[in-house]
Scaffold this motif. Sequence first.
Motif, mmCIF file in Angstrom:
data_model
loop_
_atom_site.group_PDB
_atom_site.id
_atom_site.type_symbol
_atom_site.label_atom_id
_atom_site.label_comp_id
_atom_site.label_asym_id
_atom_site.label_seq_id
_atom_site.Cartn_x
_atom_site.Cartn_y
_atom_site.Cartn_z
ATOM 1 N N ALA A 42 -67.468 25.160 -34.486
ATOM 2 C CA ALA A 42 -67.471 25.536 -33.060
ATOM 3 C C ALA A 42 -67.803 24.345 -32.160
ATOM 4 N N GLY A 43 -66.963 24.153 -31.147
ATOM 5 C CA GLY A 43 -67.197 23.100 -30.164
ATOM 6 C C GLY A 43 -66.698 21.731 -30.560
ATOM 7 N N SER A 44 -66.066 21.600 -31.732
ATOM 8 C CA SER A 44 -65.612 20.290 -32.206
ATOM 9 C C SER A 44 -64.359 19.832 -31.470
ATOM 10 N N TRP A 45 -64.172 18.540 -31.484
ATOM 11 C CA TRP A 45 -63.004 17.885 -30.891
ATOM 12 C C TRP A 45 -62.069 17.470 -32.011
ATOM 13 N N LEU A 46 -60.801 17.888 -31.919
ATOM 14 C CA LEU A 46 -59.787 17.461 -32.889
ATOM 15 C C LEU A 46 -59.293 16.085 -32.454
ATOM 16 N N ALA A 47 -59.850 15.060 -33.079
ATOM 17 C CA ALA A 47 -59.600 13.690 -32.643
ATOM 18 C C ALA A 47 -58.310 13.112 -33.209
ATOM 19 N N GLY A 48 -57.861 13.603 -34.356
ATOM 20 C CA GLY A 48 -56.641 13.071 -34.956
ATOM 21 C C GLY A 48 -56.007 14.089 -35.874
ATOM 22 N N GLN A 49 -54.697 14.047 -35.956
ATOM 23 C CA GLN A 49 -53.971 14.960 -36.841
ATOM 24 C C GLN A 49 -52.674 14.310 -37.280
ATOM 25 N N ARG A 50 -52.372 14.468 -38.545
ATOM 26 C CA ARG A 50 -51.072 14.017 -39.056
ATOM 27 C C ARG A 50 -50.559 15.075 -40.017
ATOM 28 N N VAL A 51 -49.321 15.520 -39.793
ATOM 29 C CA VAL A 51 -48.707 16.544 -40.628
ATOM 30 C C VAL A 51 -47.387 16.011 -41.173
ATOM 31 N N ALA A 52 -47.234 16.049 -42.492
ATOM 32 C CA ALA A 52 -45.971 15.702 -43.138
ATOM 33 C C ALA A 52 -45.416 16.977 -43.761
ATOM 34 N N GLU A 53 -44.235 17.397 -43.343
ATOM 35 C CA GLU A 53 -43.670 18.645 -43.859
ATOM 36 C C GLU A 53 -43.434 18.575 -45.357
ATOM 37 N N TRP A 54 -43.200 17.387 -45.869
ATOM 38 C CA TRP A 54 -43.103 17.220 -47.324
ATOM 39 C C TRP A 54 -43.427 15.774 -47.660
ATOM 40 N N ASP A 55 -44.407 15.601 -48.558
ATOM 41 C CA ASP A 55 -44.828 14.255 -48.926
ATOM 42 C C ASP A 55 -45.622 14.332 -50.221
ATOM 43 N N ALA A 56 -45.972 13.173 -50.760
ATOM 44 C CA ALA A 56 -46.857 13.097 -51.919
ATOM 45 C C ALA A 56 -48.278 12.858 -51.437
ATOM 46 N N ALA A 57 -49.245 13.347 -52.180
ATOM 47 C CA ALA A 57 -50.652 13.139 -51.844
ATOM 48 C C ALA A 57 -51.456 13.036 -53.132
#
Length: 340
Positions: A42-57
């Motif tokens: 609660a109350g956090s800031w989403l500072a960064g986001q990266r989404v790959a629809e298909w990738d290796a991890a």
Amino acid sequence: MNLPRQLLALIPALSLATAALANTPPADVAGGADHPLIKRFAGSWLAGQRVAEWDAAELPGSAQVNKRDKQKFADVISLEGKVTRLLYIAPQGKSSLEVWRNYEQALSQAGLKKRFVCERDCYDLYLSWARQFDPNKGMNWAKAYIEAPGGRSYALTSALNSDEGRMLVGTLGKPGQEATVLLYTSVAANAKTGYVATYLQVVEPKAMATGQVSVDPAALQAGLAAEGRVTLTGLFFDTGKTELKPESKAQLDAMAELLKSQPALKAYIVGHTDNVGSFDANEKLSLARAQAVVAALTAAPYKVDAKRLAPKGLASLAPVAGNGDDAGKARNRRVELVAQ
């Protein structure tokens, strides 16, 4: 200086307004949103986001590091699918334990099956994670700063660190559809900021979109003529598996047509891997994949003479890129056709 009573009456209100603004988190990164499976503290800031629809991890599979190489984990999970990475900064005044415990409890209540958890003495785990997978380097997609008391600011690329670091890895969801989750919390940048950083990585199983690349036998021949070898980009295997996936058919068709048009051509089918895991295991995997390709070409409907093809496995001995990031590792995991 004597101020009018009306102005004096406004000072407390202005002070409260200033304090409220100071405690208001910055706007989320453009286009950012919580993952559907996991809502933010609660109350956090989403500072960064990266989404790959298909990738290796690749994620650590346990808290144990390699006995011979302390910079690498003894167990690594290699996955493919939709990969979501998020970086949150919790409100000032929240302890890292409070943030951690809330995430852990929420995930447990949602049915998370924990693979491992580290809550104390996680310094070595963080160092191995940072060196092998370098999450902070990947934070170049979080291009902002943490404003600390005293006017100092810290780049989000250094938000994660070992100070009060805690990590868990587990799976969430129905059998056969489980998402793999990595959660890491720590003091954000350093204790002076008064903030807590949370890193979430969610890998969801998802089939890769196929049919996006056509395979031309003439291109294979051109590659052989120019370099004596060609990478077979249309061959597909599940992570850690040796069975060819159905979407490899177009590549096999082109290889068979090339071999039919060049009856004197003999070739090595050579498997390669990245450097994750033991060399012996990678050598066996690379050879088994090469053997699977040869088996497919020598069987119906292609029926290529088996004497013309020789499978070989070189593991990580012949990289074409560095193994320091996912993109390089993906290039190194390949099968090649090499003229004898």
